[in-house]
Design an enzyme around this catalytic site. Structure first.
Site, PDB file in Angstrom:
ATOM      1  N   ASN A  44       0.849  -1.197   0.000  1.00  0.00           N
ATOM      2  CA  ASN A  44       0.000   0.000   0.000  1.00  0.00           C
ATOM      3  C   ASN A  44       0.882   1.243   0.000  1.00  0.00           C
ATOM      4  O   ASN A  44       2.109   1.146  -0.032  1.00  0.00           O
ATOM      5  CB  ASN A  44      -0.954  -0.017   1.202  1.00  0.00           C
ATOM      6  CG  ASN A  44      -0.190  -0.050   2.509  1.00  0.00           C
ATOM      7  OD1 ASN A  44       0.513   0.891   2.853  1.00  0.00           O
ATOM      8  ND2 ASN A  44      -0.285  -1.158   3.239  1.00  0.00           N
ATOM      9  N   PHE A  84      -4.447   3.175  14.952  1.00  0.00           N
ATOM     10  CA  PHE A  84      -4.780   4.166  13.924  1.00  0.00           C
ATOM     11  C   PHE A  84      -5.982   3.653  13.149  1.00  0.00           C
ATOM     12  O   PHE A  84      -6.254   2.449  13.128  1.00  0.00           O
ATOM     13  CB  PHE A  84      -3.594   4.382  12.967  1.00  0.00           C
ATOM     14  CG  PHE A  84      -2.658   5.476  13.404  1.00  0.00           C
ATOM     15  CD1 PHE A  84      -1.915   5.340  14.553  1.00  0.00           C
ATOM     16  CD2 PHE A  84      -2.529   6.638  12.654  1.00  0.00           C
ATOM     17  CE1 PHE A  84      -1.047   6.354  14.960  1.00  0.00           C
ATOM     18  CE2 PHE A  84      -1.671   7.654  13.046  1.00  0.00           C
ATOM     19  CZ  PHE A  84      -0.921   7.511  14.206  1.00  0.00           C
TER      20      PHE A  84
HETATM   21  O1  PMT Z   1       2.931   6.136   6.495  1.00  0.00           O
HETATM   22  P1  PMT Z   1       2.394   7.475   6.030  1.00  0.00           P
HETATM   23  O2  PMT Z   1       2.570   7.691   4.548  1.00  0.00           O
HETATM   24  O3  PMT Z   1       2.924   8.604   6.857  1.00  0.00           O
HETATM   25  O4  PMT Z   1       0.798   7.456   6.231  1.00  0.00           O
HETATM   26  C1  PMT Z   1       0.259   7.431   7.513  1.00  0.00           C
HETATM   27  C2  PMT Z   1      -0.943   6.470   7.599  1.00  0.00           C
HETATM   28  C3  PMT Z   1      -2.075   7.003   6.746  1.00  0.00           C
HETATM   29  C4  PMT Z   1      -0.541   5.069   7.119  1.00  0.00           C
HETATM   30  C5  PMT Z   1      -1.352   6.422   9.110  1.00  0.00           C
HETATM   31  O5  PMT Z   1      -1.719   7.700   9.526  1.00  0.00           O
HETATM   32  C6  PMT Z   1      -2.485   5.437   9.323  1.00  0.00           C
HETATM   33  O6  PMT Z   1      -3.658   5.749   9.193  1.00  0.00           O
HETATM   34  N1  PMT Z   1      -2.144   4.163   9.691  1.00  0.00           N
HETATM   35  C7  PMT Z   1      -3.087   3.051   9.818  1.00  0.00           C
HETATM   36  C8  PMT Z   1      -3.371   2.503   8.465  1.00  0.00           C
HETATM   37  C9  PMT Z   1      -4.306   1.323   8.528  1.00  0.00           C
HETATM   38  O7  PMT Z   1      -3.915   0.225   8.165  1.00  0.00           O
HETATM   39  O8  PMT Z   1      -5.479   1.557   9.027  1.00  0.00           O
HETATM   40  P2  PMT Z   1      -6.647   0.438   9.221  1.00  0.00           P
HETATM   41  O9  PMT Z   1      -7.852   1.226   9.551  1.00  0.00           O
HETATM   42  O10 PMT Z   1      -6.663  -0.469   8.051  1.00  0.00           O
HETATM   43  O11 PMT Z   1      -6.150  -0.390  10.471  1.00  0.00           O
HETATM   44  C10 PMT Z   1      -6.546  -0.075  11.794  1.00  0.00           C
HETATM   45  C11 PMT Z   1      -5.460  -0.396  12.798  1.00  0.00           C
HETATM   46  O12 PMT Z   1      -5.257  -1.820  12.809  1.00  0.00           O
HETATM   47  C12 PMT Z   1      -4.125   0.237  12.519  1.00  0.00           C
HETATM   48  O13 PMT Z   1      -3.579   0.635  13.759  1.00  0.00           O
HETATM   49  C13 PMT Z   1      -3.313  -0.900  11.925  1.00  0.00           C
HETATM   50  O14 PMT Z   1      -1.925  -0.774  12.226  1.00  0.00           O
HETATM   51  C14 PMT Z   1      -3.899  -2.102  12.639  1.00  0.00           C
HETATM   52  N2  PMT Z   1      -3.838  -3.372  11.889  1.00  0.00           N
HETATM   53  C15 PMT Z   1      -4.464  -3.519  10.696  1.00  0.00           C
HETATM   54  C16 PMT Z   1      -4.436  -4.745  10.052  1.00  0.00           C
HETATM   55  C17 PMT Z   1      -3.745  -5.824  10.651  1.00  0.00           C
HETATM   56  N3  PMT Z   1      -3.671  -7.004  10.066  1.00  0.00           N
HETATM   57  N4  PMT Z   1      -3.154  -5.655  11.838  1.00  0.00           N
HETATM   58  C18 PMT Z   1      -3.185  -4.456  12.471  1.00  0.00           C
HETATM   59  O15 PMT Z   1      -2.627  -4.310  13.562  1.00  0.00           O
END
Ligand code: PMT
Length: 404
Positions: free
Chosen positions: A210, A323
């Protein structure tokens, strides 16, 4: 923080312009002083334009009697106004003069008058760096309490390879923030930050990933370290310099990220999951490069482990910050993720807004807190956003898990 950036006369002087910018991006007020030799490599105007301040060039360059009088006490004024004296590049000549107390010009005079923190970033030819005279001078300066940021190894301007390169300006700026930061409110904390994307292999040359650049996570790691925490940064593949004073654990896939985060859980007091982890991985990656054919192909995907949810189940009284990258319903989605994954805070960002979210230098987020509030953080640099997140983390720690 007020920083005086002294620039010595070496080929790396051109990097000092980027360094001035990196310091300002981190909130420092920067006053530049160039030695006469530095002026041979880079013009004062470059720094004046970047810092919006007059650049100090030479103690004895003034023409009129008034100017001579004013400039003869300028080093005292500058010494009093700044908390940090950073010299980059610090040439062998400057190191020798500092070590022996010689003061033929402004920068060396300032060094003697300065009572704040002195940070020296030497850069020179490898043989000069390794020469016993330079080693002795560096030893004297370090023993005096000056901070020495050792040069990197690599290809030097003189064509040789070895130690002597000025470290990446962002890394020096992080070090300055860490050493000079007046606020050490995260001292004693062990912070695990995850950052960047993951890559899920399709075959030996292709992967699913991504757009995450890692900038948000690296900003959090750098700020937490600057504020006194011990920081472990579990990082997917990114193109960023390692933040100064941070232990970086490089990983590639979601499975590797999960293992790295879980292996540091025991010692962590705060876990921040800013990584954009793949939700699916390729069930059966090919061990050979897949050949192109005319037929349609499909790839079977299995869900990855949800690291945040697993940490949430095992976290105890550790502070867990997740996040949420959303395209709508920011606060509702943030709150839902907070409840289902047992987070104490969710940093929700709209990833469809131009100039924020993925890849950008800035972000605009809503902090959804376990205590019920949600706090809007308007658009600002990711470094500033990182400070806001850490400020709230400390408040939450007091509200939720205050240990007496
Ligand atoms: O890296 P940059 O270019 O600076 O951009 C920053 C960002 C947009 C990536 C950052 O601000 C951000 O939003 N990060 C989380 C991205 C994400 O995967 O969001 P999500 O809504 O899909 O996931 C929710 C949370 O679950 C996140 O804390 C993620 O780390 C966590 N997760 C998701 C999937 C997984 N299999 N395991 C996880 O722990």
């Amino acid at each position: 923080m007020n920083v005086i950036l002294g620039v010595g006369g070496g080929i790396a002087a051109y990097k000092a312009a980027e360094l001035a910018r990196a310091l300002m991006e981190r909130g420092a007020r920067v006053q530049v002083a160039l030695t006469a030799a530095a002026e041979e490599f880079i013009r004062p105007l470059t720094f004046a334009a970047l810092t919006n301040r007059k650049v100090i060039t030479d103690l004895f360059a003034a023409k009129s009697a008034e100017e001579t009088l004013a400039s003869s006490v300028e080093h005292i004024r500058v010494a009093q106004e700044n908390e940090v004296l950073l010299v980059a590049p610090a040439t062998a000549d400057l190191l020798a003069k500092f070590a022996h107390g010689l003061a033929p010009d402004f920068l060396t005079t300032l060094y003697l008058a300065f009572t704040g923190k002195v940070i020296l970033a030497p850069a020179m030819n490898t043989n000069m760096w390794n020469h016993p005279a330079t080693r002795d001078n560096v030893g004297t300066l370090a023993a005096r309490g000056n901070y020495i940021l050792p040069p990197d190894e690599g290809l030097l301007a003189c064509g040789t390879t070895g130690a002597g390169r000025l470290p990446d300006p962002a890394r020096i700026a992080d070090a300055v923030m860490m050493i000079g930061h007046p606020r050490k409110d995260l001292e004693g904390e062990v912070v695990v930050v995850s950052a960047g994307p993951t890559q899920e292999a399709i075959d030996p040359v292709r992967f699913i990933s991504n757009r995450s650049s890692g900038k948000m996570g690296y900003a959090l790691a750098a700020k937490a370290a600057a504020r006194g925490a011990r920081v472990m940064l579990v990082s997917g593949p990114v193109n960023l310099p390692e933040p100064y004073g941070v232990e970086v654990v490089p990983v590639r896939s979601a499975a590797e990220m999960r293992d790295a985060v879980m292996s540091h859980l025991e010692e962590a007091t705060i876990i921040i999951k800013s990584a954009a982890v793949a939700d699916y991985y390729v069930a059966k990656p090919s061990s050979q490069k897949i050949k192109k054919t005319a037929a349609r192909m499909s790839i079977e995907l299995d869900p990855t482990a949800d690291i945040l949810a697993e940490v949430g189940r095992k976290k105890g009284d550790r502070l867990l910050i997740g996040f949420a990258a959303e395209t709508q319903n920011l606060v509702q989605e943030g709150r839902r993720k907070m409840e289902t994954k047992n987070c104490d805070m969710v940093v929700a960002n709209l990833v469809t807004r131009e100039g924020t979210g993925f890849e950008s230098d800035e972000n605009e987020v809503t902090l959804v807190l376990r205590t019920g509030e949600s706090i809007q953080v308007p658009r600002m640099s990711k470094l500033e956003v990182a400070d806001k997140i850490l400020d709230q983390a400390l408040k939450l720690r007091l509200a939720l898990y205050s240990r007496t």
